[in-house]
Design a protein around this motif. Sequence first.
Motif, PDB file in Angstrom:
ATOM      1  N   ALA A  21      -5.197  26.839 -51.085  1.00 59.55           N
ATOM      2  CA  ALA A  21      -3.779  27.016 -51.373  1.00 59.55           C
ATOM      3  C   ALA A  21      -3.003  27.092 -50.070  1.00 59.55           C
ATOM      4  N   LEU A  22      -1.830  26.507 -50.081  1.00 61.48           N
ATOM      5  CA  LEU A  22      -0.926  26.591 -48.947  1.00 61.48           C
ATOM      6  C   LEU A  22      -0.023  27.796 -49.174  1.00 61.48           C
ATOM      7  N   PHE A  23      -0.044  28.747 -48.263  1.00 57.38           N
ATOM      8  CA  PHE A  23       0.832  29.922 -48.331  1.00 57.38           C
ATOM      9  C   PHE A  23       2.051  29.614 -47.470  1.00 57.38           C
ATOM     10  N   ASP A  24       3.216  29.547 -48.110  1.00 58.77           N
ATOM     11  CA  ASP A  24       4.434  29.110 -47.429  1.00 58.77           C
ATOM     12  C   ASP A  24       5.518  30.174 -47.577  1.00 58.77           C
ATOM     13  N   SER A  25       5.880  30.818 -46.470  1.00 61.41           N
ATOM     14  CA  SER A  25       6.870  31.903 -46.514  1.00 61.41           C
ATOM     15  C   SER A  25       8.281  31.395 -46.798  1.00 61.41           C
ATOM     16  N   VAL A  26       8.517  30.098 -46.700  1.00 61.93           N
ATOM     17  CA  VAL A  26       9.843  29.537 -46.969  1.00 61.93           C
ATOM     18  C   VAL A  26       9.999  29.164 -48.449  1.00 61.93           C
ATOM     19  N   ALA A  27       8.905  28.876 -49.127  1.00 56.92           N
ATOM     20  CA  ALA A  27       8.959  28.490 -50.542  1.00 56.92           C
ATOM     21  C   ALA A  27       9.340  29.702 -51.392  1.00 56.92           C
ATOM     22  N   ALA A  28      10.400  29.570 -52.159  1.00 58.87           N
ATOM     23  CA  ALA A  28      10.850  30.677 -53.011  1.00 58.87           C
ATOM     24  C   ALA A  28       9.918  30.887 -54.203  1.00 58.87           C
ATOM     25  N   TYR A  29       9.317  29.819 -54.701  1.00 56.92           N
ATOM     26  CA  TYR A  29       8.464  29.875 -55.879  1.00 56.92           C
ATOM     27  C   TYR A  29       7.063  29.386 -55.545  1.00 56.92           C
ATOM     28  N   SER A  30       6.108  29.813 -56.341  1.00 54.17           N
ATOM     29  CA  SER A  30       4.766  29.253 -56.256  1.00 54.17           C
ATOM     30  C   SER A  30       4.734  28.010 -57.137  1.00 54.17           C
ATOM     31  N   CYS A  31       3.998  26.987 -56.695  1.00 56.97           N
ATOM     32  CA  CYS A  31       3.976  25.703 -57.389  1.00 56.97           C
ATOM     33  C   CYS A  31       2.541  25.202 -57.511  1.00 56.97           C
ATOM     34  N   ILE A  32       2.321  24.340 -58.492  1.00 60.38           N
ATOM     35  CA  ILE A  32       0.986  23.808 -58.757  1.00 60.38           C
ATOM     36  C   ILE A  32       1.110  22.399 -59.318  1.00 60.38           C
ATOM     37  N   ARG A  33       0.112  21.563 -59.027  1.00 60.66           N
ATOM     38  CA  ARG A  33       0.078  20.214 -59.583  1.00 60.66           C
ATOM     39  C   ARG A  33      -0.232  20.269 -61.080  1.00 60.66           C
ATOM     40  N   PRO A  34       0.321  19.339 -61.853  1.00 61.44           N
ATOM     41  CA  PRO A  34       0.118  19.352 -63.310  1.00 61.44           C
ATOM     42  C   PRO A  34      -1.342  19.272 -63.738  1.00 61.44           C
ATOM     43  N   ASP A  35      -2.143  18.407 -63.112  1.00 58.08           N
ATOM     44  CA  ASP A  35      -3.536  18.255 -63.541  1.00 58.08           C
ATOM     45  C   ASP A  35      -4.319  19.543 -63.352  1.00 58.08           C
ATOM     46  N   LEU A  36      -4.108  20.216 -62.262  1.00 56.03           N
ATOM     47  CA  LEU A  36      -4.792  21.481 -61.989  1.00 56.03           C
ATOM     48  C   LEU A  36      -4.295  22.578 -62.933  1.00 56.03           C
ATOM     49  N   ALA A  37      -2.994  22.655 -63.124  1.00 53.44           N
ATOM     50  CA  ALA A  37      -2.422  23.677 -64.009  1.00 53.44           C
ATOM     51  C   ALA A  37      -3.018  23.600 -65.411  1.00 53.44           C
ATOM     52  N   VAL A  44       4.016  26.246 -70.280  1.00 53.68           N
ATOM     53  CA  VAL A  44       5.153  26.705 -71.066  1.00 53.68           C
ATOM     54  C   VAL A  44       6.390  25.985 -70.538  1.00 53.68           C
ATOM     55  N   ALA A  45       7.206  25.467 -71.457  1.00 49.77           N
ATOM     56  CA  ALA A  45       8.425  24.771 -71.048  1.00 49.77           C
ATOM     57  C   ALA A  45       9.405  25.751 -70.394  1.00 49.77           C
ATOM     58  N   ILE A  46      10.090  25.263 -69.360  1.00 51.62           N
ATOM     59  CA  ILE A  46      11.150  26.040 -68.711  1.00 51.62           C
ATOM     60  C   ILE A  46      12.453  25.699 -69.432  1.00 51.62           C
ATOM     61  N   PRO A  47      13.230  26.697 -69.842  1.00 47.74           N
ATOM     62  CA  PRO A  47      14.511  26.396 -70.485  1.00 47.74           C
ATOM     63  C   PRO A  47      15.498  25.857 -69.440  1.00 47.74           C
ATOM     64  N   GLY A  48      15.506  24.571 -69.257  1.00 51.97           N
ATOM     65  CA  GLY A  48      16.332  23.926 -68.223  1.00 51.97           C
ATOM     66  C   GLY A  48      15.480  23.651 -66.999  1.00 51.97           C
ATOM     67  N   ALA A  49      15.345  22.395 -66.644  1.00 55.99           N
ATOM     68  CA  ALA A  49      14.511  22.005 -65.507  1.00 55.99           C
ATOM     69  C   ALA A  49      15.011  22.652 -64.215  1.00 55.99           C
ATOM     70  N   MET A  50      14.085  22.872 -63.293  1.00 58.01           N
ATOM     71  CA  MET A  50      14.428  23.433 -61.980  1.00 58.01           C
ATOM     72  C   MET A  50      14.107  22.382 -60.920  1.00 58.01           C
ATOM     73  N   THR A  51      15.039  22.161 -60.003  1.00 57.89           N
ATOM     74  CA  THR A  51      14.845  21.186 -58.937  1.00 57.89           C
ATOM     75  C   THR A  51      14.703  21.912 -57.612  1.00 57.89           C
ATOM     76  N   PHE A  52      13.746  21.452 -56.809  1.00 63.60           N
ATOM     77  CA  PHE A  52      13.438  22.097 -55.533  1.00 63.60           C
ATOM     78  C   PHE A  52      13.532  21.095 -54.394  1.00 63.60           C
ATOM     79  N   LYS A  53      14.043  21.556 -53.259  1.00 63.99           N
ATOM     80  CA  LYS A  53      14.024  20.755 -52.033  1.00 63.99           C
ATOM     81  C   LYS A  53      12.622  20.843 -51.445  1.00 63.99           C
ATOM     82  N   THR A  54      12.239  19.812 -50.708  1.00 66.14           N
ATOM     83  CA  THR A  54      10.960  19.831 -50.013  1.00 66.14           C
ATOM     84  C   THR A  54      11.228  19.809 -48.506  1.00 66.14           C
ATOM     85  N   ALA A  55      10.157  19.878 -47.738  1.00 64.22           N
ATOM     86  CA  ALA A  55      10.298  19.821 -46.285  1.00 64.22           C
ATOM     87  C   ALA A  55      10.775  18.447 -45.820  1.00 64.22           C
TER      88      ALA A  55
END
Length: 105
Positions: A21-37, A44-55
């Motif tokens: 796992a990459l531990f990133d102090s700048v990332a506000a949320y923890s994230c995972i690839r769909p196949d692994l998840a 579980v569906a998120i009520p309203g999609a969330m968009t994130f900026k990348t590096a």
Amino acid sequence: MAVLEKKVRLVGSKGEKEVFALFDSVAAYSCIRPDLARQIERAVAIPGAMTFKTAKKGERLTAKERVSINFYLEGSRFSDEFMIIPGLSEEVIIGSAILQMANET
């Protein structure tokens, strides 16, 4: 910005898997690839999609689902909500909220 890669054991209701796992102090949320998840936990569906900026300048990734997963790091157990993000560069990114909790233990 602090970025560190460590081996963790992810555990969910459908199974478990050891990954780096990459531990990133700048990332506000923890994230995972769909196949692994989906191997580990039910999405579980998120009520309203969330968009994130990348590096990468101008790049954005969108999450429409999430999973709650326990993970073990150096003998300690943590639990976090992971945004499922197609196209994620790493298998797992651990965000700043859980990093702050880890520093308190």
